[in-house]
Design an enzyme around this catalytic site. Sequence first.
Site, mmCIF file in Angstrom:
data_model
loop_
_atom_site.group_PDB
_atom_site.id
_atom_site.type_symbol
_atom_site.label_atom_id
_atom_site.label_comp_id
_atom_site.label_asym_id
_atom_site.label_seq_id
_atom_site.Cartn_x
_atom_site.Cartn_y
_atom_site.Cartn_z
ATOM 1 N N ARG A 104 0.820 -1.140 -0.070
ATOM 2 C CA ARG A 104 -0.052 -0.441 0.175
ATOM 3 C C ARG A 104 0.885 1.164 0.132
ATOM 4 N NH1 ARG A 104 -3.055 -2.929 3.886
ATOM 5 N NH2 ARG A 104 -5.180 -3.910 2.736
ATOM 6 N N LYS A 126 1.835 12.038 -10.240
ATOM 7 C CA LYS A 126 0.643 11.295 -11.225
ATOM 8 C C LYS A 126 1.497 10.098 -11.506
ATOM 9 C CE LYS A 126 -2.377 14.724 -13.358
ATOM 10 N NZ LYS A 126 -2.983 15.246 -14.556
ATOM 11 N N GLU A 168 7.768 20.959 -23.134
ATOM 12 C CA GLU A 168 6.976 21.300 -21.863
ATOM 13 C C GLU A 168 7.570 22.495 -21.234
ATOM 14 O OE1 GLU A 168 4.389 19.651 -21.094
ATOM 15 O OE2 GLU A 168 4.558 17.711 -22.475
ATOM 16 N N LYS A 210 5.722 24.190 -11.579
ATOM 17 C CA LYS A 210 4.812 22.969 -11.590
ATOM 18 C C LYS A 210 4.684 22.569 -10.006
ATOM 19 C CE LYS A 210 3.802 18.226 -12.745
ATOM 20 N NZ LYS A 210 4.044 16.949 -13.649
ATOM 21 N N GLU A 220 -5.675 17.762 -9.562
ATOM 22 C CA GLU A 220 -6.204 18.532 -10.824
ATOM 23 C C GLU A 220 -7.752 18.783 -10.644
ATOM 24 O OE1 GLU A 220 -4.304 17.401 -14.292
ATOM 25 O OE2 GLU A 220 -6.069 17.635 -15.631
ATOM 26 N N ARG A 224 -4.093 23.077 -11.556
ATOM 27 C CA ARG A 224 -3.291 22.283 -11.961
ATOM 28 C C ARG A 224 -3.588 22.004 -13.449
ATOM 29 N NH1 ARG A 224 -0.621 16.378 -9.848
ATOM 30 N NH2 ARG A 224 0.698 16.251 -11.601
ATOM 31 N N ASN A 228 -1.855 21.453 -18.638
ATOM 32 C CA ASN A 228 -2.214 20.856 -20.122
ATOM 33 C C ASN A 228 -2.362 21.825 -21.214
ATOM 34 O OD1 ASN A 228 -2.902 18.473 -18.586
ATOM 35 N ND2 ASN A 228 -4.887 19.117 -17.966
ATOM 36 N N HIS A 231 -2.209 20.630 -24.843
ATOM 37 C CA HIS A 231 -2.357 19.084 -24.851
ATOM 38 C C HIS A 231 -3.624 18.590 -25.535
ATOM 39 C CE1 HIS A 231 1.233 19.532 -22.113
ATOM 40 N NE2 HIS A 231 1.419 18.311 -21.988
ATOM 41 N N HIS A 235 -2.889 16.462 -28.282
ATOM 42 C CA HIS A 235 -3.025 14.771 -28.330
ATOM 43 C C HIS A 235 -3.917 14.417 -29.366
ATOM 44 C CE1 HIS A 235 -2.718 14.401 -23.459
ATOM 45 N NE2 HIS A 235 -1.493 14.426 -24.144
ATOM 46 N N HIS A 247 5.519 13.993 -28.730
ATOM 47 C CA HIS A 247 4.820 14.651 -28.021
ATOM 48 C C HIS A 247 4.855 16.012 -27.627
ATOM 49 C CE1 HIS A 247 2.135 15.258 -24.428
ATOM 50 N NE2 HIS A 247 3.081 15.436 -23.539
HETATM 51 N N1 LIG Z 1 3.444 11.857 -14.375
HETATM 52 C C1 LIG Z 1 3.185 12.750 -14.816
HETATM 53 O O1 LIG Z 1 2.934 13.843 -14.463
HETATM 54 C C2 LIG Z 1 3.767 13.034 -16.549
HETATM 55 C C3 LIG Z 1 4.006 14.151 -17.090
HETATM 56 C C4 LIG Z 1 4.340 14.007 -18.475
HETATM 57 C C5 LIG Z 1 4.550 12.819 -19.125
HETATM 58 N N2 LIG Z 1 4.276 11.669 -18.536
HETATM 59 C C6 LIG Z 1 4.793 10.497 -18.940
HETATM 60 O O2 LIG Z 1 6.098 10.430 -19.365
HETATM 61 C C7 LIG Z 1 6.338 9.491 -20.480
HETATM 62 C C8 LIG Z 1 7.496 9.963 -21.398
HETATM 63 O O3 LIG Z 1 8.554 10.626 -21.019
HETATM 64 P P1 LIG Z 1 9.762 10.712 -21.689
HETATM 65 O O4 LIG Z 1 9.534 11.652 -22.719
HETATM 66 O O5 LIG Z 1 10.923 10.997 -20.539
HETATM 67 O O6 LIG Z 1 9.805 9.296 -22.580
HETATM 68 P P2 LIG Z 1 10.827 7.907 -22.244
HETATM 69 O O7 LIG Z 1 10.842 7.577 -20.687
HETATM 70 O O8 LIG Z 1 10.295 6.811 -23.132
HETATM 71 O O9 LIG Z 1 12.268 8.238 -22.526
HETATM 72 C C9 LIG Z 1 12.402 8.556 -23.890
HETATM 73 C C10 LIG Z 1 13.677 7.786 -24.290
HETATM 74 O O10 LIG Z 1 14.969 8.319 -23.766
HETATM 75 C C11 LIG Z 1 15.843 7.476 -23.293
HETATM 76 N N3 LIG Z 1 16.571 8.251 -22.356
HETATM 77 C C12 LIG Z 1 16.118 8.699 -21.071
HETATM 78 N N4 LIG Z 1 17.053 9.612 -20.624
HETATM 79 C C13 LIG Z 1 18.091 9.309 -21.391
HETATM 80 C C14 LIG Z 1 19.336 10.149 -21.124
HETATM 81 N N5 LIG Z 1 19.637 10.673 -20.188
HETATM 82 N N6 LIG Z 1 20.276 9.601 -22.081
HETATM 83 C C15 LIG Z 1 19.888 8.692 -23.294
HETATM 84 N N7 LIG Z 1 18.639 8.163 -23.189
HETATM 85 C C16 LIG Z 1 17.614 8.576 -22.300
HETATM 86 C C17 LIG Z 1 14.831 6.529 -22.736
HETATM 87 O O11 LIG Z 1 15.548 5.135 -22.497
HETATM 88 C C18 LIG Z 1 13.974 6.450 -23.830
HETATM 89 O O12 LIG Z 1 14.325 5.583 -24.920
HETATM 90 C C19 LIG Z 1 4.704 9.196 -20.919
HETATM 91 O O13 LIG Z 1 4.658 7.910 -20.547
HETATM 92 C C20 LIG Z 1 4.079 10.186 -20.211
HETATM 93 O O14 LIG Z 1 2.766 9.801 -20.189
HETATM 94 C C21 LIG Z 1 4.128 11.806 -17.188
#
Ligand SMILES: NC(=O)c1ccc[n+]([C@@H]2O[C@H](COP(=O)([O-])OP(=O)(O)OC[C@H]3O[C@@H](n4cnc5c(N)ncnc54)[C@H](O)[C@@H]3O)[C@@H](O)[C@H]2O)c1
Length: 338
Positions: A104, A126, A168, A210, A220, A224, A228, A231, A235, A247
């Site tokens: 939990r 999130k 972002e 943020k 949200e 918050r 978006n 977005h 999206h 994205h």
């Molecule tokens: N929780 C939240 O509030 C929130 C907000 C925005 C996005 N997200 C989520 O984040 C995800 C996208 O994240 P992302 O864009 O980081 O994608 P990702 O985690 O897929 O990373 C992108 C790529 O870069 C590589 N990588 C990461 N750091 C690296 C580094 N320093 N050097 C070399 N390669 C590296 C990873 O292995 C991957 O192949 C989505 O699933 C989205 O839903 C969550």
Amino acid sequence: METIRDFNFGGFPCRAALYSPQELYPAETSLFVGDRNTATLVSRPSGSAEVILEPGEKAKQWPAVDTILKKAMDLGMARDSLICGAGGGVVTDMTAFAGSLYMRGCRVVLIPTSLLAMVDAALGGKTGIDAGVYKNMIGSFYPAEEVRICPELLQDLPEKEYWNGMGEVFKTAMIGDQELMEILVRDRNRVKAREPELLGEIIRRCILVKGSLVEEDLREKGRRAFLNLGHTFGHALEAASGLDWSHGAAVIWGTAKALDAAVAMGLADAAWAESLKKLFLDYGYELKATVAPEAMLEAMKMDKKKKGGRLRYIIPAGPQDIRIEYLEPEFVLEILKA
Ligand SMILES: NC(=O)c1ccc[n+]([C@@H]2O[C@H](COP(=O)([O-])OP(=O)(O)OC[C@H]3O[C@@H](n4cnc5c(N)ncnc54)[C@H](O)[C@@H]3O)[C@@H](O)[C@H]2O)c1
């Protein structure tokens, strides 16, 4: 270590701090989670327990979380044991989700390694996974106790991922930090060169914007949702283009559409909106999409940011002046066609 700020997210304390590569790994970690690209970025004692996942969004499904939970059980981890997740938003979302489920909720520390995860995904609680094609359908609100940021890790981040995260950053500057916007206008070459000191400053500012929105509104229910910005339009483009657009690029395109909507509604000054669109173009972002506007409108109707069946848009009315508006589909179609 340099603390950026200590936040309180709905009763969960969360520290965001800058770290050097040498001190990044939390000594009390019981289980480390990374992906094949990110696991090598964080040096840790040999023999540490770890789960190394496949990189990318495709892995963001239940089996990965199941693997983390089973490993935690095999290790006999307790509720006060610590899981450390190091990676982009995929790894940080999944690690924190697994952490929220284990007994939990066990201790979670996140080390974001992509720019997107540093400025956005890792902070704010999130967590979650995709369910088949449905993004972030299953999840929880579970802030990490600490987000450890090391801008030096960004030097080898692929170009596409860097500009993804920068989308972002623009969004965050528009929402809550005019000085950050001025940095982005003034220091374009330093941003392109990924100067670590400048990146540290940019990330710090994004975290503060943020973090304060999340402190005010973890779940949200209100402001918050400003995060978006770009977005709902973005999206729809991602979905209707068959994910041809990254994205961050889609968020910038969506922000430009939200600016068009703001001008058409008489909320925003046209010259201000044009100056921002020019800035996006100067940074190399694409503001024209060759996707049928009708297909994008359909995709928006599927978007989960609907309230009572109406489509909700985050509209930039001026610097740091963000509104939540419900728009008629006919008006949205006109904006998409323009
Ligand atoms: N929780 C939240 O509030 C929130 C907000 C925005 C996005 N997200 C989520 O984040 C995800 C996208 O994240 P992302 O864009 O980081 O994608 P990702 O985690 O897929 O990373 C992108 C790529 O870069 C590589 N990588 C990461 N750091 C690296 C580094 N320093 N050097 C070399 N390669 C590296 C990873 O292995 C991957 O192949 C989505 O699933 C989205 O839903 C969550």
